[in-house]
Each structure stands twice: as C-alpha cells, then as structure tokens.
Design an enzyme around this catalytic site. Structure first.
Site, PDB file in Angstrom:
ATOM      1  N   THR A  32       0.847  -1.202   0.000  1.00  0.00           N
ATOM      2  CA  THR A  32       0.000   0.000   0.000  1.00  0.00           C
ATOM      3  C   THR A  32       0.875   1.243   0.000  1.00  0.00           C
ATOM      4  O   THR A  32       1.919   1.268   0.667  1.00  0.00           O
ATOM      5  CB  THR A  32      -0.884  -0.017   1.270  1.00  0.00           C
ATOM      6  OG1 THR A  32      -1.707  -1.183   1.219  1.00  0.00           O
ATOM      7  CG2 THR A  32      -1.769   1.217   1.345  1.00  0.00           C
ATOM      8  N   GLY A  33       0.416   2.275  -0.687  1.00  0.00           N
ATOM      9  CA  GLY A  33       1.131   3.552  -0.660  1.00  0.00           C
ATOM     10  C   GLY A  33       1.526   3.986  -2.060  1.00  0.00           C
ATOM     11  O   GLY A  33       1.257   3.296  -3.050  1.00  0.00           O
ATOM     12  N   SER A  34       2.189   5.129  -2.135  1.00  0.00           N
ATOM     13  CA  SER A  34       2.501   5.693  -3.451  1.00  0.00           C
ATOM     14  C   SER A  34       3.530   4.848  -4.202  1.00  0.00           C
ATOM     15  O   SER A  34       3.446   4.696  -5.427  1.00  0.00           O
ATOM     16  CB  SER A  34       2.987   7.131  -3.291  1.00  0.00           C
ATOM     17  OG  SER A  34       4.089   7.185  -2.416  1.00  0.00           O
ATOM     18  N   ASP A  85       6.324  -4.073  -1.176  1.00  0.00           N
ATOM     19  CA  ASP A  85       5.685  -2.957  -0.468  1.00  0.00           C
ATOM     20  C   ASP A  85       6.718  -1.895  -0.106  1.00  0.00           C
ATOM     21  O   ASP A  85       7.923  -2.178  -0.060  1.00  0.00           O
ATOM     22  CB  ASP A  85       4.998  -3.481   0.810  1.00  0.00           C
ATOM     23  CG  ASP A  85       3.951  -2.501   1.341  1.00  0.00           C
ATOM     24  OD1 ASP A  85       3.762  -1.417   0.744  1.00  0.00           O
ATOM     25  OD2 ASP A  85       3.319  -2.822   2.365  1.00  0.00           O
ATOM     26  N   ALA A  87       7.884   1.449   2.630  1.00  0.00           N
ATOM     27  CA  ALA A  87       8.071   1.595   4.076  1.00  0.00           C
ATOM     28  C   ALA A  87       8.239   3.081   4.382  1.00  0.00           C
ATOM     29  O   ALA A  87       8.540   3.878   3.486  1.00  0.00           O
ATOM     30  CB  ALA A  87       9.302   0.822   4.545  1.00  0.00           C
ATOM     31  N   ASP A  88       8.046   3.417   5.635  1.00  0.00           N
ATOM     32  CA  ASP A  88       8.244   4.801   6.068  1.00  0.00           C
ATOM     33  C   ASP A  88       9.666   5.021   6.561  1.00  0.00           C
ATOM     34  O   ASP A  88      10.194   6.129   6.469  1.00  0.00           O
ATOM     35  CB  ASP A  88       7.220   5.148   7.152  1.00  0.00           C
ATOM     36  CG  ASP A  88       5.808   5.021   6.612  1.00  0.00           C
ATOM     37  OD1 ASP A  88       5.495   5.703   5.616  1.00  0.00           O
ATOM     38  OD2 ASP A  88       5.031   4.206   7.140  1.00  0.00           O
ATOM     39  N   GLY A 100       2.250   4.416   7.566  1.00  0.00           N
ATOM     40  CA  GLY A 100       1.942   5.810   7.232  1.00  0.00           C
ATOM     41  C   GLY A 100       0.614   5.921   6.488  1.00  0.00           C
ATOM     42  O   GLY A 100      -0.086   6.924   6.588  1.00  0.00           O
ATOM     43  N   GLY A 101       0.269   4.870   5.775  1.00  0.00           N
ATOM     44  CA  GLY A 101      -1.012   4.832   5.051  1.00  0.00           C
ATOM     45  C   GLY A 101      -2.091   4.082   5.810  1.00  0.00           C
ATOM     46  O   GLY A 101      -3.130   3.734   5.237  1.00  0.00           O
ATOM     47  N   GLU A 107      -0.759  -5.243   6.252  1.00  0.00           N
ATOM     48  CA  GLU A 107       0.602  -5.376   5.704  1.00  0.00           C
ATOM     49  C   GLU A 107       1.368  -6.453   6.478  1.00  0.00           C
ATOM     50  O   GLU A 107       2.098  -7.247   5.892  1.00  0.00           O
ATOM     51  CB  GLU A 107       1.325  -4.030   5.770  1.00  0.00           C
ATOM     52  CG  GLU A 107       0.779  -3.047   4.736  1.00  0.00           C
ATOM     53  CD  GLU A 107       1.271  -1.619   4.885  1.00  0.00           C
ATOM     54  OE1 GLU A 107       1.731  -1.246   5.977  1.00  0.00           O
ATOM     55  OE2 GLU A 107       1.170  -0.866   3.904  1.00  0.00           O
TER      56      GLU A 107
HETATM   57  C1  5RP Z   1       1.206   2.154   4.256  1.00  0.00           C
HETATM   58  C2  5RP Z   1       2.654   1.957   4.328  1.00  0.00           C
HETATM   59  C3  5RP Z   1       3.492   2.440   3.187  1.00  0.00           C
HETATM   60  O1  5RP Z   1       4.271   1.387   2.714  1.00  0.00           O
HETATM   61  C4  5RP Z   1       4.381   3.544   3.663  1.00  0.00           C
HETATM   62  O2  5RP Z   1       3.584   4.549   4.261  1.00  0.00           O
HETATM   63  C5  5RP Z   1       5.197   4.142   2.513  1.00  0.00           C
HETATM   64  O3  5RP Z   1       4.367   4.841   1.651  1.00  0.00           O
HETATM   65  P1  5RP Z   1       4.903   5.593   0.372  1.00  0.00           P
HETATM   66  O4  5RP Z   1       5.354   4.545  -0.600  1.00  0.00           O
HETATM   67  O5  5RP Z   1       3.697   6.372  -0.119  1.00  0.00           O
HETATM   68  O6  5RP Z   1       6.030   6.508   0.795  1.00  0.00           O
HETATM   69  O7  5RP Z   1       3.205   1.425   5.263  1.00  0.00           O
HETATM   70  O8  5RP Z   1       0.568   1.782   5.444  1.00  0.00           O
END
Ligand code: 5RP
Length: 224
Positions: A32-34, A85, A87-88, A100-101, A107
């Site tokens: 999940t996430g961008s 996936d 990560a933050d 973060g999402g 996850e």
């Molecule tokens: C969502 C997450 C995302 O993997 C994390 O927030 C990174 O997001 P992005 O790729 O938008 O920087 O853990 O819950």
C-alpha cells in the site's frame, strides 16, 4: 531526479526482480502507498503471466482490480512467494516502520504469508535508528485513551490520527519522539498493551531485500 521518479524506478526494479519467477498459478502479495501504486501500475502490463494478488488494503485491492488483476482473500492462500511494499523508515538490519497509510495490520499479515519481502523505498527512508517517523499503532476504538496513556509511560508522545478509520474499523495513534534501539523487543512490548491490534514496527518479520531509489539509480542493499 524527483522523489516520484525514484519511487517509479524502484518499483520497476522490483518488477524486474520478480518477472523471471512469475508462473501462471502464482499469487503475489501487494502493499500500500505511493511506491506500491507505481509497482501495481507496472505489474499490470504483465497480468497474464500470474494468477492474481493478495492486497494489504482496500485501496490497493481496488487499484489492482481496476487493472483487471484478480484479488484473493488472504484466507484462501497458504503462501505468497513475493510481497512487494514500501516503508516509512528502514534501518541497516531491515527493520521497518510502516503504517503511514494506516494499512499496517494487513501489511503484517501479507508479510507473514510471504516468502520474499521486497521493500521498495527512496533514499529519504534510510535511517540508522527507527523512530524519527512517528510510529503508527492500530488500536481498538474503545481503548484509544487507555493505550495512549500506556504509550506515554513508554516514553512516546501519541497523537490520534483524526478522521482516519482503518480497513479493519480501528483507529491509529501516531507515536512521536521515540528512539527505537531494539525494534524487535519494542514491537513485542507494544503488542502486549491491551487494545493494541498491532504496531508499525516490522522487526520480527522485516524486509528480506531493500531496493532503494537514489538520484544516481536504484541500489540493492545488503542487510547488516
Ligand atoms: C502504508 C505503508 C506504506 O508502505 C508507507 O507509508 C510508505 O508509503 P509511500 O510509498 O507512499 O512513501 O506502510 O501503510
């Protein structure tokens, strides 16, 4: 190179890594996430080469389905060969902060089912010690205040993420001002607090591979 261009490049690198292994009946774990979104969009061009995906959020499930990629319930699969996936934050041992999402619990479930967890990040996510990014904790709504008080006792400054309900119907507390020197122990300690569903430290099941986008190109990192 912009941050989005770095995210797109790591997404492509993850795809290049798994393409030779795709099989007709394979189901992939998708995050999940961008950054994960860039991966989904790139993966869609190869959708006839695998069976489908288990998604770590409703948002990713919808994006996959919009591309015509079948989405399976996690209960219908016993193992996912790959999980891709973002990560933050990640540390040299590939412990992560995620959530973060607000998708941290699903996850963690997808990560637990997966063979190889390929983490795709840009270089802004690299840290020596986790905790600069506020740690997301998913909490049963009626336990929110109790859990917040317990988090203060552990040295954190929790903030309620207003207006956010997780895919599981829960709330998120973001915990500021932590320095997580022993991620595995702290992950376990937080999960012992009554009312916590899970927390965003991925230490017991961290990443296996980190692909990091930099202005000079994508680096495949080795765990310390
Ligand atoms: C969502 C997450 C995302 O993997 C994390 O927030 C990174 O997001 P992005 O790729 O938008 O920087 O853990 O819950």
């Amino acid at each position: 190179m912009t941050q989005d261009e770095m995210k797109k490049a790591v997404a492509q690198a993850a795809l290049d890594r798994i393409l030779p292994h795709l099989e007709d009946d394979m189901i992939l774990g998708i995050g999940t996430g961008s950054t994960a979104n860039f991966f989904i969009d790139a993966l869609a061009e190869h959708k006839l080469r695998f069976d489908g995906a288990v998604a770590s959020s409703e948002a990713s499930a919808q994006r996959l389905q919009a591309h015509g990629i079948p989405v399976y319930d996690a209960n219908s699969v016993s193992r996912l060969p790959f999980y891709v996936d973002g990560a933050d934050e990640f540390d040299p041992h590939f412990n992560l902060i995620k959530g973060g999402g607000a998708a941290l619990t699903r996850e963690k479930i997808v990560a637990a089912l997966s063979g190889e967890f390929i983490c795709i990040v840009d270089s802004s996510k690299k840290v020596d010690v986790l905790g600069n990014f506020p740690l997301p904790v998913e909490v049963i709504p009626m336990a929110r205040s109790y859990v917040a008080r317990e988090l203060v006792k552990l040295g954190g400054d929790p903030e309620y993420r207003e207006g956010v309900t997780t895919d599981n119907g829960n709330v998120i507390l973001d915990v500021y001002n932590l320095s997580i020197t022993d991620p595995k122990a702290f992950e376990q300690q937080l999960n012992m607090i009554t009312g916590v569903v899970t927390n965003g430290i991925f230490g017991h099941r961290g990443a296996d591979v980190v692909l990091m986008g930099t202005p000079e190109g994508v680096q495949t990192l080795n765990k310390a």
